[in-house]
Design a protein around this motif. Structure first.
Motif, PDB file in Angstrom:
ATOM      1  N   GLY A   1      10.454   1.998  -9.158  1.00 19.77           N
ATOM      2  CA  GLY A   1       9.910   0.874  -9.830  1.00 19.77           C
ATOM      3  C   GLY A   1       9.053   0.074  -9.145  1.00 19.77           C
ATOM      4  N   VAL A   2       9.124   0.094  -7.677  1.00 18.70           N
ATOM      5  CA  VAL A   2       8.299  -0.424  -6.721  1.00 18.70           C
ATOM      6  C   VAL A   2       6.850   0.090  -7.007  1.00 18.70           C
ATOM      7  CG1 VAL A   2       7.630  -0.791  -4.198  1.00 18.70           C
ATOM      8  CG2 VAL A   2       9.948  -1.543  -5.302  1.00 18.70           C
ATOM      9  N   LEU A   3       6.783   1.770  -7.125  1.00 16.10           N
ATOM     10  CA  LEU A   3       5.401   2.269  -6.961  1.00 16.10           C
ATOM     11  C   LEU A   3       4.916   2.013  -8.592  1.00 16.10           C
ATOM     12  CD1 LEU A   3       6.523   5.424  -5.466  1.00 16.10           C
ATOM     13  CD2 LEU A   3       5.310   3.640  -4.458  1.00 16.10           C
ATOM     14  N   LEU A   4       5.791   1.951  -9.652  1.00 12.32           N
ATOM     15  CA  LEU A   4       5.209   1.548 -10.680  1.00 12.32           C
ATOM     16  C   LEU A   4       4.614   0.107 -10.677  1.00 12.32           C
ATOM     17  CD1 LEU A   4       7.794   3.312 -13.132  1.00 12.32           C
ATOM     18  CD2 LEU A   4       5.394   4.053 -12.740  1.00 12.32           C
ATOM     19  N   PHE A   5       5.133  -0.740 -10.087  1.00  8.57           N
ATOM     20  CA  PHE A   5       4.976  -2.012 -10.184  1.00  8.57           C
ATOM     21  C   PHE A   5       3.483  -2.407  -9.534  1.00  8.57           C
ATOM     22  CE2 PHE A   5       4.939  -6.444  -8.386  1.00  8.57           C
ATOM     23  CZ  PHE A   5       5.125  -7.329  -9.434  1.00  8.57           C
ATOM     24  N   MET A   6       3.188  -1.280  -8.595  1.00 12.84           N
ATOM     25  CA  MET A   6       1.795  -1.206  -7.924  1.00 12.84           C
ATOM     26  C   MET A   6       0.524  -1.522  -8.873  1.00 12.84           C
ATOM     27  SD  MET A   6       2.016   1.117  -4.608  1.00 12.84           S
ATOM     28  CE  MET A   6       0.221   0.574  -4.356  1.00 12.84           C
ATOM     29  N   ASN A   7       0.905  -1.115 -10.306  1.00 13.32           N
ATOM     30  CA  ASN A   7      -0.218  -0.977 -11.141  1.00 13.32           C
ATOM     31  C   ASN A   7      -0.664  -2.350 -11.694  1.00 13.32           C
ATOM     32  OD1 ASN A   7      -1.848   0.668 -13.059  1.00 13.32           O
ATOM     33  ND2 ASN A   7      -0.500   0.153 -14.578  1.00 13.32           N
ATOM     34  N   LEU A   8       0.306  -3.467 -11.399  1.00  9.88           N
ATOM     35  CA  LEU A   8       0.038  -4.759 -11.795  1.00  9.88           C
ATOM     36  C   LEU A   8      -0.507  -5.619 -10.617  1.00  9.88           C
ATOM     37  CD1 LEU A   8       3.641  -5.509 -13.676  1.00  9.88           C
ATOM     38  CD2 LEU A   8       1.173  -4.531 -14.587  1.00  9.88           C
TER      39      LEU A   8
ATOM     40  N   LEU B   1      -4.977   4.533   0.747  1.00 11.11           N
ATOM     41  CA  LEU B   1      -4.749   3.514   0.800  1.00 11.11           C
ATOM     42  C   LEU B   1      -5.595   2.476   1.401  1.00 11.11           C
ATOM     43  CD1 LEU B   1      -1.049   3.951   2.309  1.00 11.11           C
ATOM     44  CD2 LEU B   1      -1.357   3.714  -0.172  1.00 11.11           C
ATOM     45  N   HIS B   2      -5.609   1.055   1.214  1.00 13.54           N
ATOM     46  CA  HIS B   2      -6.349   0.131   1.685  1.00 13.54           C
ATOM     47  C   HIS B   2      -5.930   0.097   3.174  1.00 13.54           C
ATOM     48  CE1 HIS B   2      -8.184  -0.817  -1.995  1.00 13.54           C
ATOM     49  NE2 HIS B   2      -7.115  -0.892  -2.730  1.00 13.54           N
ATOM     50  N   GLY B   3      -6.824  -0.511   4.022  1.00 13.47           N
ATOM     51  CA  GLY B   3      -6.653  -0.733   5.307  1.00 13.47           C
ATOM     52  C   GLY B   3      -6.920   0.306   6.275  1.00 13.47           C
ATOM     53  N   ASN B   4      -6.531   0.115   7.514  1.00 13.43           N
ATOM     54  CA  ASN B   4      -6.567   1.132   8.475  1.00 13.43           C
ATOM     55  C   ASN B   4      -5.937   2.499   8.411  1.00 13.43           C
ATOM     56  OD1 ASN B   4      -6.102   2.332  11.328  1.00 13.43           O
ATOM     57  ND2 ASN B   4      -7.945   1.042  11.602  1.00 13.43           N
TER      58      ASN B   4
ATOM     59  N   LEU C   1       4.442  -2.439  -0.581  1.00 16.33           N
ATOM     60  CA  LEU C   1       5.230  -2.031  -1.768  1.00 16.33           C
ATOM     61  C   LEU C   1       5.341  -0.327  -1.491  1.00 16.33           C
ATOM     62  CD1 LEU C   1       3.686  -3.829  -4.872  1.00 16.33           C
ATOM     63  CD2 LEU C   1       5.970  -4.184  -3.789  1.00 16.33           C
ATOM     64  N   VAL C   2       4.134   0.146  -0.989  1.00 15.32           N
ATOM     65  CA  VAL C   2       4.154   1.591  -0.725  1.00 15.32           C
ATOM     66  C   VAL C   2       5.213   1.696   0.284  1.00 15.32           C
ATOM     67  CG1 VAL C   2       2.802   3.581   0.207  1.00 15.32           C
ATOM     68  CG2 VAL C   2       1.816   1.925  -1.362  1.00 15.32           C
ATOM     69  N   LEU C   3       5.403   1.010   1.483  1.00 15.77           N
ATOM     70  CA  LEU C   3       6.106   1.141   2.396  1.00 15.77           C
ATOM     71  C   LEU C   3       7.664   1.091   1.667  1.00 15.77           C
ATOM     72  CD1 LEU C   3       4.352  -0.955   5.165  1.00 15.77           C
ATOM     73  CD2 LEU C   3       4.958   1.523   5.219  1.00 15.77           C
ATOM     74  N   ILE C   4       7.719   0.240   1.175  1.00 16.50           N
ATOM     75  CA  ILE C   4       9.166   0.060   0.297  1.00 16.50           C
ATOM     76  C   ILE C   4       9.467   1.380  -0.359  1.00 16.50           C
ATOM     77  CG2 ILE C   4      10.703  -0.996  -1.398  1.00 16.50           C
ATOM     78  CD1 ILE C   4       9.061  -3.634  -0.707  1.00 16.50           C
TER      79      ILE C   4
ATOM     80  N   SER D   1      -4.584  -6.200  -0.916  1.00 18.59           N
ATOM     81  CA  SER D   1      -4.047  -4.587  -0.293  1.00 18.59           C
ATOM     82  C   SER D   1      -3.008  -4.862   0.620  1.00 18.59           C
ATOM     83  CB  SER D   1      -5.547  -4.222   0.609  1.00 18.59           C
ATOM     84  OG  SER D   1      -5.587  -5.394   1.483  1.00 18.59           O
ATOM     85  N   THR D   2      -2.726  -5.728   1.050  1.00 18.95           N
ATOM     86  CA  THR D   2      -1.547  -6.040   1.885  1.00 18.95           C
ATOM     87  C   THR D   2      -0.409  -5.815   1.331  1.00 18.95           C
ATOM     88  OG1 THR D   2      -2.828  -7.482   3.710  1.00 18.95           O
ATOM     89  CG2 THR D   2      -0.324  -7.670   3.670  1.00 18.95           C
ATOM     90  N   LEU D   3      -0.270  -6.717   0.027  1.00 13.87           N
ATOM     91  CA  LEU D   3       0.719  -6.480  -0.812  1.00 13.87           C
ATOM     92  C   LEU D   3       1.075  -4.890  -1.425  1.00 13.87           C
ATOM     93  CD1 LEU D   3       3.099  -7.816  -2.459  1.00 13.87           C
ATOM     94  CD2 LEU D   3       1.466  -8.437  -3.980  1.00 13.87           C
ATOM     95  N   SER D   4       0.047  -4.307  -1.495  1.00 12.61           N
ATOM     96  CA  SER D   4       0.047  -2.731  -2.150  1.00 12.61           C
ATOM     97  C   SER D   4       0.592  -1.952  -0.876  1.00 12.61           C
ATOM     98  CB  SER D   4      -1.241  -2.357  -2.574  1.00 12.61           C
ATOM     99  OG  SER D   4      -2.032  -3.190  -3.577  1.00 12.61           O
ATOM    100  N   THR D   5       0.293  -2.418   0.339  1.00 11.31           N
ATOM    101  CA  THR D   5       0.786  -1.402   1.415  1.00 11.31           C
ATOM    102  C   THR D   5       2.238  -1.814   1.593  1.00 11.31           C
ATOM    103  OG1 THR D   5      -1.524  -1.606   2.421  1.00 11.31           O
ATOM    104  CG2 THR D   5       0.509  -1.010   3.822  1.00 11.31           C
TER     105      THR D   5
END
Length: 551
Positions: free
Chosen positions: A410-417, A366-369, A429-432, A423-427
């Motif tokens: 669905g949230v994980l698949l949405f990450m492709n977009l 993942l991005h970030g720390n 979505l992964v947390l959701i 990076s913050t938004l990606s993190t």
């Protein structure tokens, strides 16, 4: 005839004795929260490049040109190859300045002299110590899978062992073994020895988890068992999860990290003198005096005067004979209805575990720390436990379970977009997705127990548990896909979770329906044509089970 709960009702539901047992047992789950995820930091792959021997007498300018760039990038250099050093050395003698010629056409060779690893984040990991990179990249996920194979063995054997030797004994023996293996593993001289010890550590980890789960369920009264099984265990497990990145942040070497965590686990051994054995188990073994002694001690702790006679002879016989005998696993295929439920349940268990561990172990990609991300992944489990408790309390099992799985996938698949610079938004979505997979895993325990009738409930749970173990073994290889393309693990897990959410809809509903005690009382799968022709077979199965119990 009174059962055990009715006989011990005088103890009350939530006295000092129950509170102490609740607290001590749930606290014992903290090591279980960090044990499966230590590999995130112990087995992380630091940035690395081929090592260049110092005896070549190359200038710094030529040293910087010995590693080729990855095609299609401007700043990323190869981690598994270098330019042929004999050619580089000859060129450096003719051209002191490497900028005078194009070195990109020089033939490449593997890292024959090993690798240099960055120590910006770690002083050492098992990857940097034993060079588990490039051609040996497969060894890191194999290490994790071997650990989960140990977890599978532990979950399959812990029930039988604790039924034979007692809940308390097995809990503390496996807890001590896990501490011992965590200490011994710091002395590993090779990767092979590390894997062997890590496998045995996995056996102890799940054995003490399941045994503590059963012990608490048998010591606490009905109204407290649900809170213990969901909020109590889940929140303290999450606390252990959150503790891991905190310790790992200050302890950057893998050996010292494992040693520190083993010392933390060592603090729980003294709980032996405060946690009692299960009176239910003692009664099932005919150890009546020991069971009565524990019950009277709990009554004293609660300030209650117990009856002079706790159990009559008839009640003792009733309690001891009430133990449900296990049935052959073949019972799950004698009825089409049970077979379909088992196949769907096992498939969903496996997929949910792949999603749960796949997301948890994917932190380094993942991005970030890494430390902050791991902490957030642990913290998100606390609201997940409350959400699962609320959904189980208020909503139908099938729809709520399906909805949470489809949402998470669905949230994980949405990450492709999501663009790479968000990076913050990606993190988030992964947390959701992590919240959803945790919630689904907790709910599945309750849903599965409601699907099976009493005679085959443990058998059905056992099959589902084994398939979930297979899912955990597969999960490190899902994470490995991230080394090829960052989004791949999320696509695979997203597709699987959406698929499992759809499959759950084919199961029968169990919300507000009494637990089935016989196969005839099981909910029928309406879309399954053969389920309507199973009534004769289920009656025959019930007769067989009844005869076995009478024997």
């Amino acid at each position: 005839m009174r059962d055990y709960d009715e006989i011990t009702a005088f103890l009350g539901e939530w006295g000092p004795a129950q509170k102490l047992i609740f607290l001590l047992l749930t606290v014992s789950f903290i090591p279980n929260g960090f044990a499966p995820f230590t590999i995130i930091f112990v087995g992380d792959t630091p940035k690395h490049r081929c090592s260049i021997p110092g005896n070549l007498n190359l200038s710094q300018a030529w040293m910087n040109r010995t590693i080729p760039q990855v095609p299609g990038t401007q700043v990323q250099y190869s981690q598994c190859s270098r330019y042929r050093l004999d050619v580089i050395r000859n060129l450096s003698e003719v051209f002191p300045d490497p900028d005078l010629l194009n070195v990109s056409g020089i033939e490449e060779e593997p890292c024959l002299d090993g690798w240099d690893y960055s120590q910006d984040q770690y002083t050492s990991t098992i990857v940097s110590e034993w060079d588990l990179v490039c051609d040996d990249t497969w060894k890191e996920p194999f290490t994790t899978s071997l650990y989960f194979f140990g977890v599978l063995i532990g979950s399959a054997s812990s029930g039988v062992i604790s039924d034979r030797f007692g809940r308390k004994v097995v809990l503390f023996v496996t807890m001590a073994l896990e501490v011992l293996f965590s200490f011994i593993i710091t002395l590993s001289p090779s990767w092979e020895i590390f894997c062997l010890i890590y496998f045995f550590s996995g056996i102890g980890q799940d054995s003490n988890f399941l045994t503590a789960f059963v012990l608490g369920s048998e010591l606490l009264q009905k109204s407290i068992r649900v809170a213990y099984s969901t909020l109590g265990i889940g929140c303290f497990y999450a606390m252990g999860y959150m503790l891991l990145p905190f310790v790992a942040y200050f302890v950057r070497g893998w050996r010292m990290l494992k040693l520190t965590l083993s010392l933390i686990s060592l603090l729980y051994i003294p709980l032996w003198w405060f946690i009692p054995e299960s009176p239910r188990w003692l009664l099932s073994k005919g150890r009546v005096k020991e069971a009565e002694s524990i019950i009277r001690f709990m009554a004293k702790k609660n300030g209650i005067t117990p009856p002079a006679v706790l159990f009559t002879d008839d009640e003792l016989e009733h309690i001891q004979n009430k133990q449900v005998k296990s049935v052959p696993v073949t019972q799950l295929i004698k009825s089409c209805n049970i077979l379909v439920i088992t196949v769907i349940s096992a498939l969903v268990w496996m997929i949910i575990v792949i999603g749960y561990y796949g997301l948890s172990l994917n932190v380094p990609n993942l991005h970030g720390n890494d430390y902050l991300n791991c902490f957030l992944f642990g913290a998100i489990e606390i609201p997940a436990n409350f959400a699962s408790w609320f959904l189980l309390w208020k909503f139908p099992r099938r729809l709520s379970h399906s909805g949470i799985l489809i949402l998470s996938g669905g949230v994980l698949l949405f990450m492709n977009l999501i663009p790479s610079n968000h990076s913050t938004l990606s993190t988030v979505l992964v947390l959701i997705g992590k919240l959803g997979s945790t919630c689904a895993a907790i709910m599945l325990y309750v849903y599965t127990s409601e699907l099976y009738p009493t005679p085959i409930r443990n058998t059905g749970f056992g099959v589902s548990s084994m398939t979930s173990g297979i899912g955990s073994i597969i999960s490190p290889y899902i994470v490995l896909l991230g080394s090829y393309q960052e989004i791949l693990p999320f696509i695979v897990m997203g597709v699987l979770m959406v698929f499992s959410g759809i499959v759950v809809l084919f199961l029968p509903e169990t919300f507000n329906i009494p637990l089935p005690d016989t196969i005839d009382q099981m909910q029928k799968i309406k879309w399954c044509k053969c389920s309507h022709s199973d009534s004769t077979q289920t009656r025959e199965n019930n007769v067989v089970i009844l005869k076995e119990e009478m024997l």
